[in-house]
Motif scaffolding. Structure first.
Motif, PDB file in Angstrom:
ATOM      1  N   GLN A 175       0.431  -1.013   0.131  1.00 26.24           N
ATOM      2  CA  GLN A 175       0.423   0.414  -0.218  1.00 26.24           C
ATOM      3  C   GLN A 175       0.658   1.707  -0.156  1.00 26.24           C
ATOM      4  OE1 GLN A 175      -3.207  -0.755  -0.182  1.00 26.24           O
ATOM      5  NE2 GLN A 175      -3.480  -2.440   0.765  1.00 26.24           N
ATOM      6  N   ALA A 176       0.192   2.785   0.068  1.00 25.59           N
ATOM      7  CA  ALA A 176       1.120   3.641  -0.300  1.00 25.59           C
ATOM      8  C   ALA A 176       1.143   4.280   1.303  1.00 25.59           C
ATOM      9  CB  ALA A 176       0.070   4.568  -1.265  1.00 25.59           C
ATOM     10  N   ASN A 177       0.939   3.951   1.897  1.00 28.52           N
ATOM     11  CA  ASN A 177       1.195   4.681   3.228  1.00 28.52           C
ATOM     12  C   ASN A 177       1.287   3.337   4.696  1.00 28.52           C
ATOM     13  OD1 ASN A 177      -1.707   3.020   3.356  1.00 28.52           O
ATOM     14  ND2 ASN A 177      -2.925   4.116   5.215  1.00 28.52           N
ATOM     15  N   HIS A 178       2.197   4.236   5.390  1.00 28.81           N
ATOM     16  CA  HIS A 178       2.050   3.281   6.428  1.00 28.81           C
ATOM     17  C   HIS A 178       3.968   2.757   6.215  1.00 28.81           C
ATOM     18  CE1 HIS A 178      -1.817   1.750   8.662  1.00 28.81           C
ATOM     19  NE2 HIS A 178      -1.013   3.028   8.647  1.00 28.81           N
ATOM     20  N   ASN A 179       4.198   3.687   5.995  1.00 28.88           N
ATOM     21  CA  ASN A 179       6.175   3.974   4.929  1.00 28.88           C
ATOM     22  C   ASN A 179       6.691   4.100   5.941  1.00 28.88           C
ATOM     23  OD1 ASN A 179       4.722   2.053   2.534  1.00 28.88           O
ATOM     24  ND2 ASN A 179       4.811   4.342   2.245  1.00 28.88           N
ATOM     25  N   ALA A 180       6.703   3.883   7.821  1.00 31.49           N
ATOM     26  CA  ALA A 180       7.707   4.535   8.047  1.00 31.49           C
ATOM     27  C   ALA A 180       8.405   5.477   7.561  1.00 31.49           C
ATOM     28  CB  ALA A 180       7.979   3.284   8.634  1.00 31.49           C
ATOM     29  N   GLY A 181      10.040   5.455   7.753  1.00 30.46           N
ATOM     30  CA  GLY A 181      10.807   5.492   6.720  1.00 30.46           C
ATOM     31  C   GLY A 181      12.043   6.031   7.769  1.00 30.46           C
ATOM     32  N   SER A 182      12.330   6.071   8.802  1.00 22.07           N
ATOM     33  CA  SER A 182      13.125   6.596  10.123  1.00 22.07           C
ATOM     34  C   SER A 182      14.793   5.419   9.741  1.00 22.07           C
ATOM     35  CB  SER A 182      12.945   6.783  11.378  1.00 22.07           C
ATOM     36  OG  SER A 182      13.876   7.336  12.049  1.00 22.07           O
ATOM     37  N   ILE A 183      15.519   6.009   9.779  1.00 23.95           N
ATOM     38  CA  ILE A 183      17.085   4.888   9.826  1.00 23.95           C
ATOM     39  C   ILE A 183      17.911   6.127  10.433  1.00 23.95           C
ATOM     40  CG2 ILE A 183      16.974   3.577   7.968  1.00 23.95           C
ATOM     41  CD1 ILE A 183      18.544   5.425   6.432  1.00 23.95           C
ATOM     42  N   VAL A 184      18.598   4.827  11.728  1.00 24.62           N
ATOM     43  CA  VAL A 184      19.565   5.536  12.687  1.00 24.62           C
ATOM     44  C   VAL A 184      20.762   4.877  13.112  1.00 24.62           C
ATOM     45  CG1 VAL A 184      17.257   7.292  13.656  1.00 24.62           C
ATOM     46  CG2 VAL A 184      18.254   4.631  14.714  1.00 24.62           C
ATOM     47  N   PHE A 185      21.479   4.966  13.589  1.00 26.03           N
ATOM     48  CA  PHE A 185      22.545   3.559  13.980  1.00 26.03           C
ATOM     49  C   PHE A 185      22.905   4.072  15.245  1.00 26.03           C
ATOM     50  CE2 PHE A 185      24.305   4.362   8.899  1.00 26.03           C
ATOM     51  CZ  PHE A 185      24.674   3.740   8.795  1.00 26.03           C
ATOM     52  N   GLY A 186      22.821   2.998  15.818  1.00 24.76           N
ATOM     53  CA  GLY A 186      23.109   3.126  17.245  1.00 24.76           C
ATOM     54  C   GLY A 186      24.506   2.702  17.829  1.00 24.76           C
ATOM     55  N   PRO A 187      24.647   2.867  19.356  1.00 24.25           N
ATOM     56  CA  PRO A 187      25.625   2.913  19.506  1.00 24.25           C
ATOM     57  C   PRO A 187      27.153   1.797  19.452  1.00 24.25           C
ATOM     58  CG  PRO A 187      24.578   2.065  21.477  1.00 24.25           C
ATOM     59  CD  PRO A 187      23.282   2.846  20.463  1.00 24.25           C
ATOM     60  N   ASP A 188      26.002   0.823  18.845  1.00 18.84           N
ATOM     61  CA  ASP A 188      26.342  -0.162  17.925  1.00 18.84           C
ATOM     62  C   ASP A 188      26.999  -0.458  17.068  1.00 18.84           C
ATOM     63  OD1 ASP A 188      24.191  -0.719  17.299  1.00 18.84           O
ATOM     64  OD2 ASP A 188      23.624  -2.429  18.355  1.00 18.84           O
ATOM     65  N   GLY A 189      27.214   0.513  16.335  1.00 22.13           N
ATOM     66  CA  GLY A 189      27.537   0.507  14.861  1.00 22.13           C
ATOM     67  C   GLY A 189      26.354  -0.429  14.100  1.00 22.13           C
ATOM     68  N   TYR A 190      25.531  -0.316  14.628  1.00 23.25           N
ATOM     69  CA  TYR A 190      25.140  -1.415  13.331  1.00 23.25           C
ATOM     70  C   TYR A 190      23.093  -0.067  13.105  1.00 23.25           C
ATOM     71  CZ  TYR A 190      26.394  -5.451  14.858  1.00 23.25           C
ATOM     72  OH  TYR A 190      27.247  -6.672  15.026  1.00 23.25           O
ATOM     73  N   LEU A 191      22.694  -0.562  12.333  1.00 22.71           N
ATOM     74  CA  LEU A 191      21.638  -0.042  11.486  1.00 22.71           C
ATOM     75  C   LEU A 191      20.174   0.118  11.999  1.00 22.71           C
ATOM     76  CD1 LEU A 191      21.158   2.939   9.571  1.00 22.71           C
ATOM     77  CD2 LEU A 191      20.652   1.717   7.721  1.00 22.71           C
ATOM     78  N   TYR A 192      19.545   1.220  12.560  1.00 26.43           N
ATOM     79  CA  TYR A 192      18.114   0.196  12.674  1.00 26.43           C
ATOM     80  C   TYR A 192      16.953   1.322  11.908  1.00 26.43           C
ATOM     81  CZ  TYR A 192      19.955  -1.242  17.296  1.00 26.43           C
ATOM     82  OH  TYR A 192      20.448  -2.126  17.901  1.00 26.43           O
ATOM     83  N   VAL A 193      16.200   0.229  11.024  1.00 25.80           N
ATOM     84  CA  VAL A 193      15.453   0.662  10.043  1.00 25.80           C
ATOM     85  C   VAL A 193      13.609   0.045  10.552  1.00 25.80           C
ATOM     86  CG1 VAL A 193      14.847   0.285   7.760  1.00 25.80           C
ATOM     87  CG2 VAL A 193      17.557  -0.296   8.530  1.00 25.80           C
ATOM     88  N   GLY A 194      13.067   1.171  10.682  1.00 24.22           N
ATOM     89  CA  GLY A 194      11.666   1.138  10.477  1.00 24.22           C
ATOM     90  C   GLY A 194      10.649   0.890   9.639  1.00 24.22           C
ATOM     91  N   VAL A 195      10.015   0.175   9.839  1.00 23.29           N
ATOM     92  CA  VAL A 195       9.278  -0.508   8.615  1.00 23.29           C
ATOM     93  C   VAL A 195       7.704  -0.628   9.404  1.00 23.29           C
ATOM     94  CG1 VAL A 195       9.280  -2.168   7.345  1.00 23.29           C
ATOM     95  CG2 VAL A 195      12.004  -2.237   8.072  1.00 23.29           C
TER      96      VAL A 195
END
Length: 439
Positions: A175-195
């Motif tokens: 669908q076109a909505n509920h895409n989230a979109g935020s990406i952040v790096f944590g203190p562990d160096g990994y990338l966290y991706v909201g979906v």
């Protein structure tokens, strides 16, 4: 010891949040200078209003911002597909990156998130999260494709190397909505991706699978095996696995268990913005029709959608507080730290916009408190006071009359040097504003 293991040892990681609690009123910290029962100084009073210093104006729907380390540069992502450059407070006419011919816009689609590699001074990668026309692997009846990509920024920080874009991850979006979109790096160096859960309403319809909960149809929020929707993912962008342009951290909760290894936490509807504060990860999950919530995210946590909306049963008179024993051992459905309704009272709204814990110097009364907003909270912010158990108390944080017109809509927050920046639109169009004392 490599960089990532060192960071995890020094700062801790989100994976250790199972027993994490917010600072209590008996604890003094350097960041918020909370008073103690043996201490000497009372915490400064919460300000009755705040002001807004405009850092940039003339933007079109600014959704995210990245601060370049040790440089007078900031990158601002506009929904339409441009990443603009702020240099010494001035908006450059030439964008850092123009994705307008690549990005699908409209509704909740577009260029939705950006993040700099944690070692950006030596590793010049910028990660971008955007909506694209359906790509290979996306069913023909689906809306579009979720794309996470990287580009390499030039040494002067004002452009990207031609041809440097590399796709890291794609997800079919029904669908076109509920895409989230935020990406952040944590203190562990990994990338966290909201979906998000895939769109439409109630986590059902095209592209939504059946789950263990029969009282309500759907959905992707409670399924971790069929797709990556309705979750927060954690990936290692410094590695690879087969044809994948990323690796899976060995301690992700579903490694060696049934389910897709990318999942870090699940049970989300639309985690529009994520924020990192030390070892804490926060997600603002936009509600369906009654309640908005902010979650403090822990590894392997299930945040309840679409069994619950916030702390309330969704479309049912009663609901369980855990999955059945046959579903990952009967995991609990975790409650948010902040909840507010769509209607009634001074704290209400329609779409939560996650901020962060204020750690700055300009507003001592906000130190240690969680500042956030709502998409349509015209001229208002909100502030929550962390507590060790239960929902955090929330109250409005009005913007002074002289500045209130700058925020008719709030899109995003960014924290830098402890100070809080708000991205939104108002009387003067889209802008970036820094919180300050009201004059």
């Amino acid at each position: 010891m490599d960089r990532r293991r060192f960071l995890a040892a020094v700062t801790g990681t989100f994976g250790g949040l199972a027993g994490c609690t917010a600072p209590s009123s008996r604890t003094t910290t350097t960041a918020d200078r909370t008073s103690t029962d043996t201490g000497t100084t009372a915490a400064p009073a919460l300000p009755s209003t705040v002001g807004l210093d405009t850092v940039a104006s003339g933007l079109r729907v600014p959704l995210d911002m990245a601060i370049v380390p040790n440089a007078a540069l900031q990158y601002v992502a506009e929904q339409r597909g441009l990443i603009r450059v702020l240099e010494n407070g001035d908006l450059r006419s030439e964008p850092l990156l123009d994705l307008r011919e690549t990005v699908v816009t409209g509704y909740e689609m577009g260029l939705l998130g950006i993040a700099l590699h944690p070692e950006f001074e030596t590793d010049r990668r910028l990660f971008v999260r955007y909506s694209a026309p359906p790509r290979e692997g996306t069913p023909s009846e689906y809306s579009h494709t979720f794309v996470l990509a990287e580009v390499r920024v030039t040494e002067d920080g004002r452009g990207v190397r031609p041809g440097s874009e590399r796709t890291v991850l794609t997800i079919p979006e029904p669908q076109a909505n509920h895409n989230a979109g935020s990406i952040v790096f944590g203190p562990d160096g990994y990338l966290y991706v909201g979906v998000g859960d895939g769109g439409a309403g109630g986590d059902r319809g095209r592209g939504h699978v059946a789950d263990w909960y029969d009282a309500v149809p759907g959905g992707n929020g409670q399924d971790v095996a069929a797709n990556l929707l309705g979750s927060i993912l954690r990936i290692d962008v410094d590695g690879s696995r087969g044809e994948q342009a990323y690796a899976i951290p060995n301690d992700n909760p579903l490694v060696g268990e049934p389910g897709l290894d990318e999942h870090f936490a699940w049970g989300f509807r639309n985690p529009w913005r994520l924020a990192v504060d030390g070892a804490d990860l926060y997600a603002g999950d936009v509600g369906q029709s009654r309640f908005e919530e902010i979650d403090r995210v822990r590894k392997g946590g299930n945040y309840g959608w679409n069994v619950r909306e916030g702390t309330h049963c969704y479309e049912a008179d009663g609901c369980p507080d855990a999955t059945p024993p046959s579903v990952r051992g009967g995991e609990p459905l975790l409650s948010p730290v902040v909840e507010y309704p769509h209607e009634g009272g001074a704290v209400s709204g329609v779409s939560v916009i996650t901020g962060n814990v204020y750690r700055g110097q300009a507003l001592p009364g906000l130190r240690g408190r969680f500042v956030f907003g709502d998409l349509r909270a015209t001229g208002r912010l909100f502030v929550a006071t962390p507590r060790s158990e239960g929902l955090w108390p929330v109250q409005p944080l009005p913007v002074a009359d002289d500045d209130a017109g700058k925020l008719s809509r709030i899109f995003s927050f960014q924290r830098h040097g402890g100070e809080m920046y708000v991205l939104g639109s108002g009387d003067g169009g889209g802008g970036v504003h820094r919180l300050r004392p009201a004059t």
